[in-house]
Design a protein around this motif. Sequence first.
Motif, PDB file in Angstrom:
ATOM      1  N   VAL A 173       0.845  -1.194   0.000  1.00  0.00           N
ATOM      2  CA  VAL A 173       0.000   0.000   0.000  1.00  0.00           C
ATOM      3  C   VAL A 173       0.880   1.245   0.000  1.00  0.00           C
ATOM      4  O   VAL A 173       1.827   1.369   0.796  1.00  0.00           O
ATOM      5  CB  VAL A 173      -0.932   0.009   1.225  1.00  0.00           C
ATOM      6  N   GLY A 174       0.602   2.155  -0.926  1.00  0.00           N
ATOM      7  CA  GLY A 174       1.370   3.389  -1.039  1.00  0.00           C
ATOM      8  C   GLY A 174       2.474   3.338  -2.073  1.00  0.00           C
ATOM      9  O   GLY A 174       2.988   4.388  -2.478  1.00  0.00           O
ATOM     10  N   GLU A 175       2.831   2.131  -2.527  1.00  0.00           N
ATOM     11  CA  GLU A 175       3.896   2.013  -3.516  1.00  0.00           C
ATOM     12  C   GLU A 175       3.385   2.309  -4.927  1.00  0.00           C
ATOM     13  O   GLU A 175       2.211   2.159  -5.228  1.00  0.00           O
ATOM     14  CB  GLU A 175       4.523   0.614  -3.473  1.00  0.00           C
ATOM     15  N   ILE A 176       4.342   2.700  -5.786  1.00  0.00           N
ATOM     16  CA  ILE A 176       4.040   3.078  -7.163  1.00  0.00           C
ATOM     17  C   ILE A 176       4.707   2.086  -8.111  1.00  0.00           C
ATOM     18  O   ILE A 176       5.862   1.695  -7.901  1.00  0.00           O
ATOM     19  CB  ILE A 176       4.540   4.508  -7.457  1.00  0.00           C
ATOM     20  N   SER A 177       4.005   1.700  -9.138  1.00  0.00           N
ATOM     21  CA  SER A 177       4.526   0.717 -10.094  1.00  0.00           C
ATOM     22  C   SER A 177       5.537   1.353 -11.037  1.00  0.00           C
ATOM     23  O   SER A 177       5.625   2.579 -11.153  1.00  0.00           O
ATOM     24  CB  SER A 177       3.375   0.134 -10.920  1.00  0.00           C
ATOM     25  N   ASP A 178       6.257   0.505 -11.735  1.00  0.00           N
ATOM     26  CA  ASP A 178       7.052   0.954 -12.876  1.00  0.00           C
ATOM     27  C   ASP A 178       6.091   1.218 -14.041  1.00  0.00           C
ATOM     28  O   ASP A 178       4.969   0.707 -14.055  1.00  0.00           O
ATOM     29  CB  ASP A 178       8.074  -0.119 -13.271  1.00  0.00           C
ATOM     30  N   PRO A 179       6.506   1.992 -15.035  1.00  0.00           N
ATOM     31  CA  PRO A 179       5.630   2.256 -16.185  1.00  0.00           C
ATOM     32  C   PRO A 179       5.331   0.964 -16.969  1.00  0.00           C
ATOM     33  O   PRO A 179       6.147   0.054 -17.030  1.00  0.00           O
ATOM     34  CB  PRO A 179       6.435   3.235 -17.037  1.00  0.00           C
ATOM     35  N   PHE A 180       4.154   0.914 -17.563  1.00  0.00           N
ATOM     36  CA  PHE A 180       3.762  -0.210 -18.412  1.00  0.00           C
ATOM     37  C   PHE A 180       2.808   0.317 -19.482  1.00  0.00           C
ATOM     38  O   PHE A 180       2.271   1.428 -19.373  1.00  0.00           O
ATOM     39  CB  PHE A 180       3.091  -1.315 -17.595  1.00  0.00           C
ATOM     40  N   THR A 181       2.606  -0.477 -20.525  1.00  0.00           N
ATOM     41  CA  THR A 181       1.665  -0.088 -21.584  1.00  0.00           C
ATOM     42  C   THR A 181       0.367  -0.877 -21.423  1.00  0.00           C
ATOM     43  O   THR A 181       0.372  -1.995 -20.907  1.00  0.00           O
ATOM     44  CB  THR A 181       2.240  -0.351 -22.986  1.00  0.00           C
ATOM     45  N   MET A 182      -0.729  -0.284 -21.868  1.00  0.00           N
ATOM     46  CA  MET A 182      -2.027  -0.943 -21.806  1.00  0.00           C
ATOM     47  C   MET A 182      -2.937  -0.335 -22.867  1.00  0.00           C
ATOM     48  O   MET A 182      -2.635   0.720 -23.430  1.00  0.00           O
ATOM     49  CB  MET A 182      -2.652  -0.792 -20.415  1.00  0.00           C
ATOM     50  N   THR A 183      -4.030  -0.999 -23.131  1.00  0.00           N
ATOM     51  CA  THR A 183      -5.063  -0.471 -24.019  1.00  0.00           C
ATOM     52  C   THR A 183      -6.192   0.062 -23.162  1.00  0.00           C
ATOM     53  O   THR A 183      -6.744  -0.669 -22.333  1.00  0.00           O
ATOM     54  CB  THR A 183      -5.599  -1.567 -24.956  1.00  0.00           C
ATOM     55  N   ASN A 184      -6.531   1.341 -23.326  1.00  0.00           N
ATOM     56  CA  ASN A 184      -7.557   1.931 -22.466  1.00  0.00           C
ATOM     57  C   ASN A 184      -8.960   1.587 -22.953  1.00  0.00           C
ATOM     58  O   ASN A 184      -9.144   0.866 -23.944  1.00  0.00           O
ATOM     59  CB  ASN A 184      -7.353   3.446 -22.333  1.00  0.00           C
ATOM     60  N   SER A 185      -9.975   2.108 -22.271  1.00  0.00           N
ATOM     61  CA  SER A 185     -11.362   1.761 -22.579  1.00  0.00           C
ATOM     62  C   SER A 185     -11.801   2.265 -23.940  1.00  0.00           C
ATOM     63  O   SER A 185     -12.853   1.850 -24.451  1.00  0.00           O
ATOM     64  CB  SER A 185     -12.288   2.333 -21.501  1.00  0.00           C
ATOM     65  N   ARG A 186     -11.029   3.157 -24.548  1.00  0.00           N
ATOM     66  CA  ARG A 186     -11.356   3.681 -25.874  1.00  0.00           C
ATOM     67  C   ARG A 186     -10.546   3.008 -26.969  1.00  0.00           C
ATOM     68  O   ARG A 186     -10.518   3.453 -28.107  1.00  0.00           O
ATOM     69  CB  ARG A 186     -11.147   5.195 -25.891  1.00  0.00           C
ATOM     70  N   GLY A 187      -9.839   1.932 -26.583  1.00  0.00           N
ATOM     71  CA  GLY A 187      -9.106   1.154 -27.564  1.00  0.00           C
ATOM     72  C   GLY A 187      -7.779   1.761 -27.971  1.00  0.00           C
ATOM     73  O   GLY A 187      -7.207   1.370 -28.994  1.00  0.00           O
TER      74      GLY A 187
END
Length: 453
Positions: free
Chosen positions: A368-382
């Motif tokens: 809790v409170g930690e931040i991830s490394d950057p990653f890529t994803m497809t958002n809800s608008r494709g």
Amino acid sequence: MTLAQNNDSIAVDSAKVIKPEITNPHYIDEVVWVVGDEAILRSDIEIARMQAEQEGIKWDGDPDCRIPESIAVQKLFINQAALDSIVVTESEISQAIDQQINGWIQMIGSKEKLEEYRKQSITKMKQELHDEFKNRELAQRMKQKLVENVAIRPTDVREYFQTVPEDSLPFVPTTVEVEIITNQPRIPMEEINKVKDELRGYTDRVQKGEVSFATLARLYSEDPGSARDGGEMDYVGRGMLDPAFAQAAFNLTDPNKISKIVESEFGFHIIQLIDRRGDKIKCRHILRKPVVPQKAIDETMLRMDSIVADLRANKFTFEDGATVISDDKDTKNNRGLMANVTEEGRTSRFQMKELPTEVARAIENLKVGEISDPFTMTNSRGKTVCAIVRLKARNEGHKATITEDFQLMSHIVLEREQAKVLKKWVQDKIKNTYVRIDDRYKGCDFEYEGWIK
């Protein structure tokens, strides 16, 4: 992805993979039940059995009896939906099927592997799933209509909680609250111009009479919710559409004309009017989305790396960063907090399975409170975006309590009351419906009375 911004999409569990159809050359099909004017085939029952086995469904009773009965009950709801003029649009069905197939692809690894597993093409899968998805949603909407006036009081919830043995209390799964910042890679102008040139080419071909707009939409549109139907969307009001798309669509007056190229949050479109009814229009469109080059993704990932470094150095808070830096319209005004919108309402809590796959993977090992490394994803608008997330809270799984889980307990009690209403409706419906059952089922111990006249 769909242009219509509403909550009428069909809920589908992408974790379910339906096995291929029965292909035994010696299998002889036959009608074994008739409900009203609807026939239930032996193959319907066998396919339902395979699906149940695949999904681990346990039947309360003999599956040989309960499976055909469950199909017959669904027929009752579907027939009533037709009488009550309940409809499911082709766009909604197509969108749901695409969500299902995309979920299968994510699970199995690739489109090619899925086609190999099911021994059929994606196109064939969509054709076979069409009626199943339509009927499933018609039955669900009919049920919702029948129970829409069922209500409970807080005292009902407390009384139920007091009567349930402690070892029978529901287990509340672990939930998390997640904040997100996204940045969308910049698409080069040459890629945008390429898409616009393609759309201009489509317009020229239609205006010259070489091909119909609908044919081009089926071939080239990247809107899975309408491409199958030649780009056709159902009657819709201005407020249900992307603002830029709505302005262009509602300005059309001649069905023989095609709009200029329109940029929406989903990509670039050309639009053709079909009909207008009062404050609603029916149109077809072609959507094309510029391809994001890897170079742009790499540059955005570097920028996100710098943002993560500043956040971890406490130069600013994640919430402030989400408000100022993030491109995500759904969470920006909520200081980055993701919202889980369900039939029961809106909450910030997610079970891990409810999160986008990439987000769930990113927070899986965070504290809790930690931040991830950057990653890529497809958002809800494709669209492809680069993202970082922060685990705001984690609520570990536990036995339900009336103080912490009142909303959950309310939902359980409401479902019980709704189930009573639906069961009585089915029981009454059976009495007034023509039913013919094969002799092999007449010794069954059914859930509902009255099947055997």
